[in-house]
Motif scaffolding. Structure first.
Motif, PDB file in Angstrom:
ATOM      1  N   ALA A   1       0.839  -1.185   0.000  1.00 13.34           N
ATOM      2  CA  ALA A   1       0.000   0.000   0.000  1.00 13.34           C
ATOM      3  C   ALA A   1       0.878   1.241   0.000  1.00 13.34           C
ATOM      4  CB  ALA A   1      -0.920   0.014   1.226  1.00 13.34           C
ATOM      5  N   PHE A   2       0.348   2.310  -0.578  1.00 11.25           N
ATOM      6  CA  PHE A   2       0.998   3.612  -0.533  1.00 11.25           C
ATOM      7  C   PHE A   2       0.658   4.279   0.794  1.00 11.25           C
ATOM      8  CE2 PHE A   2      -0.103   2.781  -4.964  1.00 11.25           C
ATOM      9  CZ  PHE A   2       1.129   2.924  -5.572  1.00 11.25           C
ATOM     10  N   ARG A   3       1.616   4.983   1.389  1.00 11.53           N
ATOM     11  CA  ARG A   3       1.352   5.741   2.610  1.00 11.53           C
ATOM     12  C   ARG A   3       1.278   7.216   2.272  1.00 11.53           C
ATOM     13  NH1 ARG A   3       4.822   3.348   7.591  1.00 11.53           N
ATOM     14  NH2 ARG A   3       4.217   5.363   8.415  1.00 11.53           N
ATOM     15  N   LEU A   4       0.230   7.865   2.775  1.00  8.62           N
ATOM     16  CA  LEU A   4       0.003   9.289   2.540  1.00  8.62           C
ATOM     17  C   LEU A   4      -0.135   9.994   3.881  1.00  8.62           C
ATOM     18  CD1 LEU A   4      -2.787   8.542  -0.007  1.00  8.62           C
ATOM     19  CD2 LEU A   4      -0.496   9.297  -0.600  1.00  8.62           C
TER      20      LEU A   4
ATOM     21  N   VAL B   1      -9.998  10.280   2.519  1.00  6.91           N
ATOM     22  CA  VAL B   1     -10.689   8.994   2.569  1.00  6.91           C
ATOM     23  C   VAL B   1     -11.753   8.934   1.472  1.00  6.91           C
ATOM     24  CG1 VAL B   1     -12.277   7.572   3.931  1.00  6.91           C
ATOM     25  CG2 VAL B   1     -10.193   8.480   4.981  1.00  6.91           C
ATOM     26  N   ALA B   2     -12.551   9.989   1.345  1.00  2.00           N
ATOM     27  CA  ALA B   2     -13.603  10.011   0.317  1.00  2.00           C
ATOM     28  C   ALA B   2     -13.002   9.884  -1.081  1.00  2.00           C
ATOM     29  CB  ALA B   2     -14.416  11.299   0.429  1.00  2.00           C
ATOM     30  N   PHE B   3     -11.894  10.570  -1.340  1.00  7.00           N
ATOM     31  CA  PHE B   3     -11.250  10.507  -2.652  1.00  7.00           C
ATOM     32  C   PHE B   3     -10.817   9.083  -2.972  1.00  7.00           C
ATOM     33  CE2 PHE B   3      -7.545  10.545  -5.390  1.00  7.00           C
ATOM     34  CZ  PHE B   3      -7.956  11.351  -6.441  1.00  7.00           C
ATOM     35  N   TYR B   4     -10.114   8.420  -2.042  1.00  8.03           N
ATOM     36  CA  TYR B   4      -9.607   7.075  -2.319  1.00  8.03           C
ATOM     37  C   TYR B   4     -10.706   6.012  -2.316  1.00  8.03           C
ATOM     38  CZ  TYR B   4      -5.102   9.201  -2.451  1.00  8.03           C
ATOM     39  OH  TYR B   4      -4.052  10.000  -2.809  1.00  8.03           O
ATOM     40  N   GLU B   5     -11.783   6.244  -1.568  1.00  7.96           N
ATOM     41  CA  GLU B   5     -12.940   5.341  -1.665  1.00  7.96           C
ATOM     42  C   GLU B   5     -13.537   5.411  -3.066  1.00  7.96           C
ATOM     43  OE1 GLU B   5     -14.889   5.120   2.796  1.00  7.96           O
ATOM     44  OE2 GLU B   5     -15.363   6.871   1.561  1.00  7.96           O
ATOM     45  N   GLN B   6     -13.726   6.637  -3.561  1.00 10.33           N
ATOM     46  CA  GLN B   6     -14.324   6.807  -4.887  1.00 10.33           C
ATOM     47  C   GLN B   6     -13.382   6.322  -5.980  1.00 10.33           C
ATOM     48  OE1 GLN B   6     -15.609  10.896  -5.178  1.00 10.33           O
ATOM     49  NE2 GLN B   6     -16.777  10.732  -3.281  1.00 10.33           N
ATOM     50  N   LEU B   7     -12.103   6.601  -5.859  1.00 17.28           N
ATOM     51  CA  LEU B   7     -11.126   6.178  -6.855  1.00 17.28           C
ATOM     52  C   LEU B   7     -11.121   4.665  -7.038  1.00 17.28           C
ATOM     53  CD1 LEU B   7      -8.672   6.831  -8.728  1.00 17.28           C
ATOM     54  CD2 LEU B   7      -7.239   6.528  -6.688  1.00 17.28           C
ATOM     55  N   GLN B   8     -11.238   3.932  -5.926  1.00 15.90           N
ATOM     56  CA  GLN B   8     -11.152   2.476  -5.964  1.00 15.90           C
ATOM     57  C   GLN B   8     -12.503   1.784  -5.981  1.00 15.90           C
ATOM     58  OE1 GLN B   8      -7.429   1.221  -3.468  1.00 15.90           O
ATOM     59  NE2 GLN B   8      -8.492   2.893  -2.420  1.00 15.90           N
ATOM     60  N   GLY B   9     -13.575   2.564  -5.783  1.00 18.67           N
ATOM     61  CA  GLY B   9     -14.909   1.981  -5.766  1.00 18.67           C
ATOM     62  C   GLY B   9     -15.120   1.046  -4.595  1.00 18.67           C
ATOM     63  N   MET B  10     -14.524   1.381  -3.455  1.00 19.38           N
ATOM     64  CA  MET B  10     -14.660   0.536  -2.266  1.00 19.38           C
ATOM     65  C   MET B  10     -14.595   1.406  -1.015  1.00 19.38           C
ATOM     66  SD  MET B  10     -10.816  -1.169  -2.336  1.00 19.38           S
ATOM     67  CE  MET B  10     -11.160  -2.313  -1.079  1.00 19.38           C
ATOM     68  N   PRO B  11     -15.286   0.984   0.046  1.00 14.57           N
ATOM     69  CA  PRO B  11     -15.276   1.773   1.275  1.00 14.57           C
ATOM     70  C   PRO B  11     -13.963   1.615   2.037  1.00 14.57           C
ATOM     71  CG  PRO B  11     -16.537  -0.219   1.608  1.00 14.57           C
ATOM     72  CD  PRO B  11     -16.147  -0.192   0.155  1.00 14.57           C
ATOM     73  N   CYS B  12     -13.710   2.574   2.887  1.00 13.88           N
ATOM     74  CA  CYS B  12     -12.556   2.516   3.792  1.00 13.88           C
ATOM     75  C   CYS B  12     -12.689   1.255   4.647  1.00 13.88           C
ATOM     76  CB  CYS B  12     -12.531   3.762   4.669  1.00 13.88           C
ATOM     77  SG  CYS B  12     -11.148   3.855   5.807  1.00 13.88           S
TER      78      CYS B  12
ATOM     79  N   PHE C   1      -4.263   2.290  -0.233  1.00 10.33           N
ATOM     80  CA  PHE C   1      -3.767   3.539   0.345  1.00 10.33           C
ATOM     81  C   PHE C   1      -3.948   3.524   1.864  1.00 10.33           C
ATOM     82  CE2 PHE C   1      -5.025   4.260  -3.958  1.00 10.33           C
ATOM     83  CZ  PHE C   1      -3.963   4.960  -4.499  1.00 10.33           C
ATOM     84  N   ILE C   2      -2.930   3.968   2.552  1.00 11.80           N
ATOM     85  CA  ILE C   2      -3.003   4.141   4.000  1.00 11.80           C
ATOM     86  C   ILE C   2      -2.789   5.622   4.264  1.00 11.80           C
ATOM     87  CG2 ILE C   2      -1.965   3.600   6.223  1.00 11.80           C
ATOM     88  CD1 ILE C   2      -1.110   0.920   4.997  1.00 11.80           C
ATOM     89  N   VAL C   3      -3.803   6.267   4.819  1.00 14.67           N
ATOM     90  CA  VAL C   3      -3.757   7.698   5.071  1.00 14.67           C
ATOM     91  C   VAL C   3      -3.507   7.910   6.557  1.00 14.67           C
ATOM     92  CG1 VAL C   3      -4.954   9.896   4.828  1.00 14.67           C
ATOM     93  CG2 VAL C   3      -5.421   8.043   3.194  1.00 14.67           C
ATOM     94  N   LEU C   4      -2.421   8.604   6.872  1.00 11.73           N
ATOM     95  CA  LEU C   4      -2.093   8.941   8.248  1.00 11.73           C
ATOM     96  C   LEU C   4      -2.375  10.423   8.440  1.00 11.73           C
ATOM     97  CD1 LEU C   4       0.130   6.681   7.233  1.00 11.73           C
ATOM     98  CD2 LEU C   4       0.933   7.007   9.552  1.00 11.73           C
TER      99      LEU C   4
ATOM    100  N   ALA D   1       5.663   3.632   1.653  1.00 11.35           N
ATOM    101  CA  ALA D   1       4.949   2.413   1.282  1.00 11.35           C
ATOM    102  C   ALA D   1       4.882   1.475   2.475  1.00 11.35           C
ATOM    103  CB  ALA D   1       5.651   1.713   0.115  1.00 11.35           C
ATOM    104  N   LEU D   2       3.916   0.593   2.441  1.00  7.15           N
ATOM    105  CA  LEU D   2       3.785  -0.494   3.404  1.00  7.15           C
ATOM    106  C   LEU D   2       3.865  -1.795   2.622  1.00  7.15           C
ATOM    107  CD1 LEU D   2       2.987  -1.732   6.225  1.00  7.15           C
ATOM    108  CD2 LEU D   2       0.641  -1.673   5.370  1.00  7.15           C
ATOM    109  N   LEU D   3       4.730  -2.688   3.050  1.00  5.05           N
ATOM    110  CA  LEU D   3       4.869  -3.997   2.426  1.00  5.05           C
ATOM    111  C   LEU D   3       4.586  -5.044   3.490  1.00  5.05           C
ATOM    112  CD1 LEU D   3       8.174  -3.309   0.459  1.00  5.05           C
ATOM    113  CD2 LEU D   3       5.816  -3.063  -0.350  1.00  5.05           C
TER     114      LEU D   3
END
Length: 121
Positions: A7-10, A21-32, A51-54, A69-71
């Motif tokens: 995952a990408f870390r932001l 959170v709303a942006f990445y939910e819509q981008l991926q078509g999935m809820p947080c 995506f992991i948003v801190l 990133a998170l691996l």
């Protein structure tokens, strides 16, 4: 040794978390998937697919900002040994982390990532 997830870390200010959170939910078509508050650290984490948003103040996020990133791996120790053999540098850890163990590693190409093994693995 196997890479299970990545995952990408932001990093955002606290008042920017909801919009991110709303942006990445819509981008991926999935809820947080989950939100994890760390009040003792002054941050909140939202896991949204890849995506992991801190969220936190600059001061609260400072210890975390180096990793982009998170691996998630099945065997942290074996992965670190493999990476070191190929020129990676362990910057921090391995250590206990919420739900498992982690280490911060600078890969040979300069990417800094958190390597994480779940306690369930």
């Amino acid at each position: 040794m196997k890479l299970l997830h990545h995952a990408f870390r932001l990093y955002v200010e606290p008042d920017g978390l909801e919009a991110s959170v709303a942006f990445y939910e819509q981008l991926q078509g999935m809820p947080c998937e989950r939100r994890i508050p760390f009040p003792d650290l002054g941050i909140e984490v939202a896991v949204c697919g890849a995506f992991i948003v801190l969220a936190g103040t600059d001061k609260a996020l400072q210890p975390f900002r180096s990793a982009s990133a998170l691996l998630v791996v099945d065997d942290l120790d074996a992965t670190i040994a493999w990476a070191r053999d190929r020129g990676a540098e362990v910057l921090h850890g391995p250590q206990d982390a919420p739900g498992g163990r982690n280490a911060t590693v600078r890969n040979p190409d300069g990417l800094v990532a958190e390597y994480y093994q779940s306690a369930a693995a």
